[in-house]
Write a protein that holds these residues in place. Sequence first.
Motif, short mmCIF file in Angstrom:
data_model
loop_
_atom_site.label_atom_id
_atom_site.label_comp_id
_atom_site.label_asym_id
_atom_site.label_seq_id
_atom_site.Cartn_x
_atom_site.Cartn_y
_atom_site.Cartn_z
N VAL A 1 4.77 -2.83 7.46
CA VAL A 1 5.21 -4.16 7.90
C VAL A 1 4.33 -4.72 9.01
CG1 VAL A 1 7.61 -3.88 7.15
CG2 VAL A 1 6.95 -3.19 9.46
N ASN A 2 3.56 -3.88 9.68
CA ASN A 2 2.65 -4.38 10.72
C ASN A 2 1.32 -4.87 10.13
OD1 ASN A 2 1.33 -2.00 10.11
ND2 ASN A 2 1.40 -1.18 12.19
N GLY A 3 1.19 -4.85 8.81
CA GLY A 3 -0.01 -5.35 8.14
C GLY A 3 -1.00 -4.28 7.72
N MET A 4 -0.83 -3.07 8.22
CA MET A 4 -1.77 -2.00 7.88
C MET A 4 -1.53 -1.49 6.46
SD MET A 4 -2.15 0.24 11.33
CE MET A 4 -2.68 -0.49 12.86
N LYS A 5 -2.58 -0.90 5.90
CA LYS A 5 -2.52 -0.34 4.55
C LYS A 5 -3.01 1.10 4.58
CE LYS A 5 -4.74 -0.84 0.05
NZ LYS A 5 -5.82 -1.52 -0.66
N VAL A 6 -2.29 1.99 3.90
CA VAL A 6 -2.68 3.40 3.82
C VAL A 6 -2.76 3.78 2.34
CG1 VAL A 6 -2.17 5.76 4.53
CG2 VAL A 6 -1.42 3.85 5.98
N GLU A 7 -3.87 4.40 1.96
CA GLU A 7 -4.02 4.89 0.58
C GLU A 7 -3.98 6.41 0.60
OE1 GLU A 7 -7.37 3.38 -1.58
OE2 GLU A 7 -6.93 1.31 -1.01
N PHE A 8 -3.24 6.96 -0.37
CA PHE A 8 -3.11 8.40 -0.50
C PHE A 8 -3.57 8.82 -1.89
CE2 PHE A 8 0.30 7.06 2.39
CZ PHE A 8 0.10 7.91 3.47
N SER B 1 -3.23 11.54 -5.22
CA SER B 1 -2.05 11.89 -6.01
C SER B 1 -1.20 12.98 -5.35
CB SER B 1 -2.46 12.33 -7.41
OG SER B 1 -3.31 13.46 -7.34
N SER B 2 -1.78 13.76 -4.45
CA SER B 2 -1.03 14.81 -3.75
C SER B 2 -0.42 14.31 -2.44
CB SER B 2 -1.95 16.00 -3.44
OG SER B 2 -2.46 16.53 -4.64
N GLY B 3 -0.76 13.10 -2.03
CA GLY B 3 -0.22 12.55 -0.79
C GLY B 3 -1.12 12.71 0.41
N ASN B 4 -2.37 13.13 0.20
CA ASN B 4 -3.33 13.24 1.30
C ASN B 4 -3.96 11.87 1.53
OD1 ASN B 4 -3.13 16.16 1.52
ND2 ASN B 4 -4.12 16.16 -0.48
N TRP B 5 -4.14 11.50 2.80
CA TRP B 5 -4.68 10.17 3.07
C TRP B 5 -6.13 10.07 2.60
CZ3 TRP B 5 -8.76 8.73 6.26
CH2 TRP B 5 -9.24 9.70 7.14
N LYS B 6 -6.47 8.91 2.03
CA LYS B 6 -7.83 8.61 1.59
C LYS B 6 -8.44 7.51 2.44
CE LYS B 6 -8.35 7.62 -2.72
NZ LYS B 6 -8.23 7.19 -4.11
N GLU B 7 -7.62 6.54 2.80
CA GLU B 7 -8.10 5.39 3.56
C GLU B 7 -6.95 4.82 4.38
OE1 GLU B 7 -9.22 0.84 2.51
OE2 GLU B 7 -10.37 2.35 1.41
N VAL B 8 -7.27 4.45 5.61
CA VAL B 8 -6.31 3.75 6.46
C VAL B 8 -7.01 2.50 6.96
CG1 VAL B 8 -4.82 3.87 8.48
CG2 VAL B 8 -5.24 5.94 7.14
N ASP B 9 -6.44 1.35 6.62
CA ASP B 9 -7.02 0.06 7.00
C ASP B 9 -6.05 -0.64 7.94
OD1 ASP B 9 -8.21 -2.42 7.21
OD2 ASP B 9 -8.45 -2.71 5.05
N GLY B 10 -6.49 -0.78 9.18
CA GLY B 10 -5.65 -1.42 10.19
C GLY B 10 -5.66 -2.93 10.12
N LYS B 11 -6.44 -3.49 9.21
CA LYS B 11 -6.55 -4.95 9.10
C LYS B 11 -6.85 -5.56 10.47
CE LYS B 11 -5.44 -4.86 4.73
NZ LYS B 11 -6.39 -5.17 3.69
N HIS B 12 -7.89 -5.02 11.10
CA HIS B 12 -8.42 -5.46 12.40
C HIS B 12 -7.58 -5.01 13.59
CE1 HIS B 12 -11.33 -7.70 10.09
NE2 HIS B 12 -10.34 -8.28 9.44
N GLN B 13 -6.59 -4.15 13.35
CA GLN B 13 -5.79 -3.58 14.43
C GLN B 13 -6.28 -2.16 14.71
OE1 GLN B 13 -1.41 -4.20 13.88
NE2 GLN B 13 -2.08 -4.89 11.86
N LYS B 14 -6.10 -1.70 15.92
CA LYS B 14 -6.50 -0.35 16.30
C LYS B 14 -5.64 0.67 15.56
CE LYS B 14 -7.15 2.72 20.22
NZ LYS B 14 -7.07 2.88 21.67
N LEU B 15 -6.31 1.65 14.95
CA LEU B 15 -5.60 2.71 14.24
C LEU B 15 -5.07 3.75 15.21
CD1 LEU B 15 -8.02 3.46 11.26
CD2 LEU B 15 -6.04 1.95 11.28
N PRO B 16 -3.97 4.41 14.86
CA PRO B 16 -3.58 5.57 15.64
C PRO B 16 -4.65 6.64 15.46
CG PRO B 16 -2.10 5.25 13.76
CD PRO B 16 -3.08 4.13 13.75
N TYR B 17 -5.03 7.33 16.51
CA TYR B 17 -6.20 8.21 16.44
C TYR B 17 -5.90 9.67 16.10
CZ TYR B 17 -9.77 4.93 18.11
OH TYR B 17 -10.69 3.92 18.22
#
Length: 149
Positions: free
Chosen positions: A71-78, A80-96
């Motif tokens: 809901v904050n606009g960010m997108k996370v791709e996983f 098929s096993s649920g491991n993250w592939k990409e995290v897009d903050g849409k110009h917001q700072k990502l959690p590190y």
Amino acid sequence: MKNFRKITGAFVLTFLLAGGFIFAQDKAINANQLPKTAKNFLASHFKGVAVGSAIEDREIYGVDEYQVYLVNGMKVEFDSSGNWKEVDGKHQKLPYAFIPASIRNYAAKSFPNTYIVKIEKERWSYKAELSNGLDLEFDRKGNFKRIDD
């Protein structure tokens, strides 16, 4: 007769390829239907941020990936096993916390006053996009390779 076989073979090949596109589809799912690994990742790194929508990308052979829109606009791709592939903050700072320390440290030291807004984990490398628009490439161990144009 040979021409007939070629035409038939081409028709069958075309039908099989078209069938793959027909059966490959995206499906909206409930966040509870995500793999446990993905749910744990979201709970750990995006605590208090609700899932706006989740998409299951299906191929003929099964689930290919999951796309989660927060809901904050960010997108996370996983995967098929649920491991993250990409995290897009849409110009917001990502959690590190999930970003390898060597990548975090290199970005902070080499580009102060910037932050990581997107990161992709590929088979042999990582790509990180900074708030100033620079794209950095790292090897699988998190060692800096180059600035990507």
